[in-house]
Design a protein around this motif. Sequence first.
Motif, mmCIF file in Angstrom:
data_model
loop_
_atom_site.group_PDB
_atom_site.id
_atom_site.type_symbol
_atom_site.label_atom_id
_atom_site.label_comp_id
_atom_site.label_asym_id
_atom_site.label_seq_id
_atom_site.Cartn_x
_atom_site.Cartn_y
_atom_site.Cartn_z
ATOM 1 N N PRO A 7 0.647 -1.604 -0.515
ATOM 2 C CA PRO A 7 -0.133 0.073 -0.471
ATOM 3 C C PRO A 7 0.846 1.285 -0.385
ATOM 4 N N VAL A 8 1.821 1.486 0.835
ATOM 5 C CA VAL A 8 2.364 2.235 0.601
ATOM 6 C C VAL A 8 3.504 2.495 -0.501
ATOM 7 N N LEU A 9 3.854 1.185 -1.504
ATOM 8 C CA LEU A 9 4.159 1.792 -2.871
ATOM 9 C C LEU A 9 3.602 2.608 -3.812
ATOM 10 N N ASP A 53 -2.008 -0.339 4.787
ATOM 11 C CA ASP A 53 -3.365 0.544 4.534
ATOM 12 C C ASP A 53 -3.098 2.082 5.550
ATOM 13 N N ARG A 54 -3.232 1.665 6.897
ATOM 14 C CA ARG A 54 -2.843 2.602 8.029
ATOM 15 C C ARG A 54 -1.760 3.210 7.631
ATOM 16 N N ILE A 55 -0.863 2.685 7.405
ATOM 17 C CA ILE A 55 0.773 3.675 7.191
ATOM 18 C C ILE A 55 0.638 4.705 5.788
ATOM 19 N N ALA A 56 0.051 3.809 4.384
ATOM 20 C CA ALA A 56 -0.399 4.779 3.703
ATOM 21 C C ALA A 56 -0.972 5.251 3.491
ATOM 22 N N GLU A 57 -2.386 5.913 4.184
ATOM 23 C CA GLU A 57 -3.282 6.419 4.503
ATOM 24 C C GLU A 57 -2.764 7.520 5.566
#
Length: 282
Positions: free
Chosen positions: A55-57, A260-264
């Motif tokens: 998700p981060v990428l 997903d939380r990190i990406a958000e």
Amino acid sequence: MAAVGRHPVMEGRFCHRRAELVYDDAGEGPLAVYAHGGLVSQAVEDRMGLFDWVPVLDGGRRLVRYDARGHGRSTGEPVDTDYTYSSLADDLLGLLGHLGATEPVDAMGASMGCGTVLHAAVRAPDRFSRLVLLIPPTAWSTRQAYARANRASADIIEREGMDAWLAARRKQPRPAVVADVPAFPPTPAERVLPSLLRGLALSDLPPLSAIATLRRPALILAWADDPGHPLSTAETLAHSLPHADLCVARTRADIRTWGDRIAEHLARRRPGSRPGHRQHIA
């Protein structure tokens, strides 16, 4: 060539203070760096299957993850002070210089890597944009018992060898939230491991007065019932950092939401626009 999701991974190397540090570089966009926990490596963490970086990428970040000094593919010498959080922060700041980072970067770290990131951010706050602090380790009042155990482990390894230490370690209970995660032997070589353990015993998170000056938005991701990563550390950080959200995982399903939380968190606009906002999610 390795890949994370659809993103090819390139390997890079740089020399810093008597060591060659190896990193994986993937994706495009604003730079985010990640520092792993003690005794493991990027490859081991991937095999453990705990953290999802896709998700981060996919969120448009260039992600650089590196093997800490003495871990995995990186080299290191048996020098205790090379493995303190403060010294490891020197390596992280050196990596940013090697990567040519001219803008503030997002920094993420787990356990030992959390200590690395916090020390680097306190020392050079303008180098960082957002922070992600995963499973913060023992700190302050809970650190002394951990330090004693680390020094005792170093003595056992030197006196009886790594196999004896590993045998004793396997008898220790594991946190229920990660009880089914495969266990792997430590990646540091036996000649380095006692110094690594003693260096960590010398370490602590920065003083709370220094942490309170970090006005960068921070996401704190903790899990429950782990004496090595007590919730008391995560909760104290959440109360001390001016802009912090806290999320506590109690099951593996909770941990699987962390990517997903990190990406958000990294995608939010206007860093620091929500002073004092904290969220505790069970």
